[in-house]
Every structure is written in structure tokens, then in C-alpha cells.
Motif scaffolding. Structure first.
Motif, PDB file in Angstrom:
ATOM      1  N   VAL A   1       0.809  -1.221   0.000  1.00 38.64           N
ATOM      2  CA  VAL A   1       0.000   0.000   0.000  1.00 38.64           C
ATOM      3  C   VAL A   1       0.845   1.276   0.000  1.00 38.64           C
ATOM      4  CG1 VAL A   1      -1.931  -1.169   1.125  1.00 38.64           C
ATOM      5  CG2 VAL A   1      -0.253   0.065   2.527  1.00 38.64           C
ATOM      6  N   VAL A   2       2.155   1.137   0.018  1.00 40.53           N
ATOM      7  CA  VAL A   2       3.045   2.304  -0.073  1.00 40.53           C
ATOM      8  C   VAL A   2       3.478   2.486  -1.516  1.00 40.53           C
ATOM      9  CG1 VAL A   2       5.273   3.262   0.652  1.00 40.53           C
ATOM     10  CG2 VAL A   2       3.834   2.051   2.298  1.00 40.53           C
ATOM     11  N   ARG A   3       3.489   3.721  -1.987  1.00 38.70           N
ATOM     12  CA  ARG A   3       3.860   3.986  -3.378  1.00 38.70           C
ATOM     13  C   ARG A   3       5.349   3.747  -3.610  1.00 38.70           C
ATOM     14  NH1 ARG A   3       6.954   8.371  -3.501  1.00 38.70           N
ATOM     15  NH2 ARG A   3       6.696  10.001  -1.921  1.00 38.70           N
ATOM     16  N   PRO A   4       5.753   3.459  -4.838  1.00 42.97           N
ATOM     17  CA  PRO A   4       7.184   3.428  -5.166  1.00 42.97           C
ATOM     18  C   PRO A   4       7.839   4.770  -4.827  1.00 42.97           C
ATOM     19  CG  PRO A   4       5.905   2.452  -6.942  1.00 42.97           C
ATOM     20  CD  PRO A   4       4.906   3.074  -5.991  1.00 42.97           C
ATOM     21  N   GLY A   5       8.970   4.711  -4.169  1.00 46.33           N
ATOM     22  CA  GLY A   5       9.622   5.920  -3.703  1.00 46.33           C
ATOM     23  C   GLY A   5       9.164   6.369  -2.332  1.00 46.33           C
ATOM     24  N   GLY A   6       8.174   5.666  -1.762  1.00 46.06           N
ATOM     25  CA  GLY A   6       7.661   6.022  -0.445  1.00 46.06           C
ATOM     26  C   GLY A   6       8.550   5.507   0.673  1.00 46.06           C
ATOM     27  N   ARG A   7       8.197   5.871   1.906  1.00 46.65           N
ATOM     28  CA  ARG A   7       9.024   5.546   3.059  1.00 46.65           C
ATOM     29  C   ARG A   7       8.226   4.782   4.107  1.00 46.65           C
ATOM     30  NH1 ARG A   7       9.420  10.494   1.574  1.00 46.65           N
ATOM     31  NH2 ARG A   7       8.293  11.386   3.362  1.00 46.65           N
ATOM     32  N   VAL A   8       8.937   3.929   4.817  1.00 42.77           N
ATOM     33  CA  VAL A   8       8.323   3.080   5.842  1.00 42.77           C
ATOM     34  C   VAL A   8       9.229   3.092   7.066  1.00 42.77           C
ATOM     35  CG1 VAL A   8       7.642   0.724   6.453  1.00 42.77           C
ATOM     36  CG2 VAL A   8       7.211   1.588   4.130  1.00 42.77           C
ATOM     37  N   VAL A   9       8.612   3.101   8.253  1.00 41.42           N
ATOM     38  CA  VAL A   9       9.377   2.887   9.484  1.00 41.42           C
ATOM     39  C   VAL A   9       8.658   1.821  10.304  1.00 41.42           C
ATOM     40  CG1 VAL A   9       8.259   4.837  10.653  1.00 41.42           C
ATOM     41  CG2 VAL A   9      10.388   3.917  11.551  1.00 41.42           C
ATOM     42  N   VAL A  10       9.429   0.852  10.758  1.00 43.57           N
ATOM     43  CA  VAL A  10       8.903  -0.241  11.583  1.00 43.57           C
ATOM     44  C   VAL A  10       9.665  -0.247  12.897  1.00 43.57           C
ATOM     45  CG1 VAL A  10       8.600  -2.741  11.782  1.00 43.57           C
ATOM     46  CG2 VAL A  10       8.275  -1.623   9.560  1.00 43.57           C
ATOM     47  N   THR A  11       8.938  -0.274  14.009  1.00 41.54           N
ATOM     48  CA  THR A  11       9.587  -0.365  15.304  1.00 41.54           C
ATOM     49  C   THR A  11       9.110  -1.610  16.032  1.00 41.54           C
ATOM     50  OG1 THR A  11       8.088   0.747  16.883  1.00 41.54           O
ATOM     51  CG2 THR A  11       9.323   2.157  15.359  1.00 41.54           C
ATOM     52  N   VAL A  12      10.030  -2.234  16.760  1.00 43.67           N
ATOM     53  CA  VAL A  12       9.737  -3.432  17.555  1.00 43.67           C
ATOM     54  C   VAL A  12      10.543  -3.361  18.845  1.00 43.67           C
ATOM     55  CG1 VAL A  12       9.294  -4.869  15.503  1.00 43.67           C
ATOM     56  CG2 VAL A  12      11.598  -4.786  16.499  1.00 43.67           C
ATOM     57  N   PRO A  13      10.188  -4.162  19.855  1.00 39.79           N
ATOM     58  CA  PRO A  13      11.046  -4.253  21.028  1.00 39.79           C
ATOM     59  C   PRO A  13      12.439  -4.766  20.642  1.00 39.79           C
ATOM     60  CG  PRO A  13       8.888  -5.165  21.507  1.00 39.79           C
ATOM     61  CD  PRO A  13       8.935  -4.928  20.028  1.00 39.79           C
ATOM     62  N   ARG A  14      13.453  -4.152  21.207  1.00 37.98           N
ATOM     63  CA  ARG A  14      14.834  -4.531  20.902  1.00 37.98           C
ATOM     64  C   ARG A  14      15.171  -5.883  21.520  1.00 37.98           C
ATOM     65  NH1 ARG A  14      19.911  -0.683  22.559  1.00 37.98           N
ATOM     66  NH2 ARG A  14      21.541  -1.710  21.337  1.00 37.98           N
ATOM     67  N   TYR A  15      16.035  -6.636  20.855  1.00 37.22           N
ATOM     68  CA  TYR A  15      16.309  -8.013  21.253  1.00 37.22           C
ATOM     69  C   TYR A  15      16.803  -8.125  22.696  1.00 37.22           C
ATOM     70  CZ  TYR A  15      18.219 -12.723  21.302  1.00 37.22           C
ATOM     71  OH  TYR A  15      18.486 -14.021  21.639  1.00 37.22           O
ATOM     72  N   GLY A  16      17.842  -7.382  23.076  1.00 38.26           N
ATOM     73  CA  GLY A  16      18.446  -7.544  24.389  1.00 38.26           C
ATOM     74  C   GLY A  16      17.505  -7.251  25.534  1.00 38.26           C
ATOM     75  N   PRO A  17      16.940  -6.032  25.625  1.00 40.46           N
ATOM     76  CA  PRO A  17      15.988  -5.739  26.704  1.00 40.46           C
ATOM     77  C   PRO A  17      14.771  -6.663  26.703  1.00 40.46           C
ATOM     78  CG  PRO A  17      16.751  -3.704  25.691  1.00 40.46           C
ATOM     79  CD  PRO A  17      17.271  -4.829  24.832  1.00 40.46           C
ATOM     80  N   GLU A  18      14.299  -7.042  25.520  1.00 34.60           N
ATOM     81  CA  GLU A  18      13.137  -7.930  25.440  1.00 34.60           C
ATOM     82  C   GLU A  18      13.482  -9.323  25.938  1.00 34.60           C
ATOM     83  OE1 GLU A  18       9.000  -8.580  23.973  1.00 34.60           O
ATOM     84  OE2 GLU A  18      10.190  -7.031  24.947  1.00 34.60           O
ATOM     85  N   ARG A  19      14.669  -9.808  25.637  1.00 37.55           N
ATOM     86  CA  ARG A  19      15.090 -11.121  26.098  1.00 37.55           C
ATOM     87  C   ARG A  19      15.145 -11.174  27.623  1.00 37.55           C
ATOM     88  NH1 ARG A  19      14.338 -15.783  24.469  1.00 37.55           N
ATOM     89  NH2 ARG A  19      15.155 -15.312  22.373  1.00 37.55           N
TER      90      ARG A  19
END
Length: 243
Positions: free
Chosen positions: A112-130
Motif C-alpha cells: 500500500v506504499v507507493r514506489p519511492g515512499g518511506r516506511v518505518v517499523v519499530t519493535v522491542p529490541r532483542y536484548g531488553p526484550e530477552r
């Protein structure tokens, strides 16, 4: 509390932006305030009702630029009701770790993002989450809870396989990692324990006052124990005139 750095993302007034898994709307409100045309998308209809009310209040109080639009849409992350290339930007903050078929969700996000568009994905970081998983089973073994822990390489690799080109990443919310470690140590449902209550008061104070000493401390600690990983990517292809 924003995980996404909107200055780095480069959202401009009039751009169409999808906030996938918007939840209570923290990122959607900032996008709207900056003049973007926002879709706050989530499966929680009750929460989105409150997001819609806040959108209306922001507009009524003159907190958004003229012409900016915002709406809340209820739906499934695996079947987005938008045409291909509809959005200039998309955000998926702290949602992929909840979705069993994360690859399908990433494919839909990219679609659903156009060509040339931008995306940001955030998730819990591995170390603190572990650490959280090691301290408490009830932290993640709940309905709708976290089903995986991503390493940075795994997340970036999956997003690249879905058709995105990684640009850069950073970490955020270092001061929040100890709070969750304390919660997991004393019991995530143990709301009366004084240690997490005291630390939570500190976090609220920091959020409201933003003193230089804690802002400096978090900036220095984010690369070490930042609770969240934020990855910024682009969708290959020619940018439109609006982009």
C-alpha cells in the motif's frame, strides 16, 4: 511518548500516511499535528473511537494545519482495504511482534506504499526484550502478546525480502527498559508493588518535564539498552511529484 523520529522520516503536510496498529494514536496525533493526511488503522474498535474523538478535538482547537485530514479505520493488518501504492509513508510501531504471520503483514504494508515512499517499523529490541522473557512468562504468554523477539538483522532482512530498502535504524526509550525489567521481576499483574509504581512516577515526571539530565542520559543509553528498535526504509521506484 514517540518511538518514531518524524524529522528523520521526513513527513510533509499533505502526504498520505498509514499508522498501522495505531493503538491509542500516539503517532497518528503527531502526524496530524504536522499536517499529514492520516489513517489510524487498528483492529481495536473501542480504542479507535477514542482516537477519532481526539482527531476531532485537535481540529476543533486549531491544533492542526488547514486541509489536514485524519480518520480511524478498523481492520486486519493481513488484509488492508487500500489500493496498491496509496500512501506516501507508513508506520508500523510495536505491532509486528504481535502478529504470527508477520511476513504477510509486511507484504501488505509494502503493497500500500507507493514506489519511492518511506516506511518505518519499530519493535522491542532483542536484548531488553530477552531479559523480560527470562524474568517472566506472563509478560509474553498472554492473548495478543508478543510471539517473537527480533534481532535487528532478522527484522531488516524480512522487510528487505518484502521489497523495502533499509536506510538506517536507531534505538529509543532506554529509561523504559528498567521499568519493564522491574515489572517482570515482581510480577506484571502485581500493580500494588512499590518499586514499579515509584519508577512509573519517575517516567511520568520525565515525560512531562523533560529535564536536560534525563534527556541526556537517555540519549547516551539508547544505543546500549534502548527498549525499542526503529528501522527506516524506502520502497524502490520513482518518487511521485508529491514525494
Amino acid at each position: 511518548m514517540l518511538t518514531v523520529d518524524f524529522d528523520k522520516l521526513g513527513v510533509r503536510p499533505g502526504q498520505r500516511v498509514l499508522d498501522l496498529g495505531a493503538g491509542a494514536g500516539r503517532h497518528s496525533f503527531e502526524l496530524y499535528r504536522r499536517g499529514a493526511d492520516v489513517v489510524a488503522y487498528d483492529q481495536d474498535a473501542a480504542e479507535l473511537e477514542q482516537v477519532d474523538e481526539m482527531f476531532a478535538a485537535m481540529k476543533a482547537e486549531g491544533h492542526v494545519p488547514d486541509g489536514a485530514q485524519a480518520q480511524a479505520v478498523v481492520g486486519d493488518a493481513l488484509a488492508l482495504p487500500f489500493p496498491d501504492g496509496h500512501f506516501d509513508c507508513a508506520i508500523a510501531s510495536e505491532i509486528m511482534e504481535h502478529i504470527p504471520d508477520d511476513t504477510a503483514a509486511m507484504d501488505e504494508l509494502v503493497r500500500v506504499v507507493r514506489p519511492g515512499g518511506r516506511v518505518v517499523v519499530t519493535v522491542p529490541r532483542y536484548g531488553p526484550e530477552r531479559v523480560c522473557w527470562a524474568l517472566s512468562d506472563e509478560y509474553h504468554e498472554v492473548e495478543g502478546g508478543h510471539v517473537r523477539i527480533y534481532t535487528a538483522g532478522e527484522l531488516i532482512g524480512k522487510l528487505a525480502d518484502s521489497g523495502l530498502r533499509p536506510a538506517f535504524h536507531h534505538h529509543a526509550h532506554a529509561l523504559h527498559a528498567p521499568y519493564w525489567w522491574i515489572k517482570c521481576a515482581v510480577g506484571t499483574e502485581n500493580d500494588g508493588h512499590p518499586l514499579p509504581k515509584l519508577y512509573h512516577r519517575f517516567l511520568v515526571w520525565d515525560l512531562m518535564q523533560r529535564p536536560w539530565i534525563t534527556r541526556t542520559a537517555e540519549r547516551l543509553l539508547d544505543p546500549v539498552i534502548g527498549k525499542s528498535l526503529a528501522v527506516y526504509l524506502g520502497k524502490p521506484g520513482a518518487a511521485s511529484a508529491a514525494g
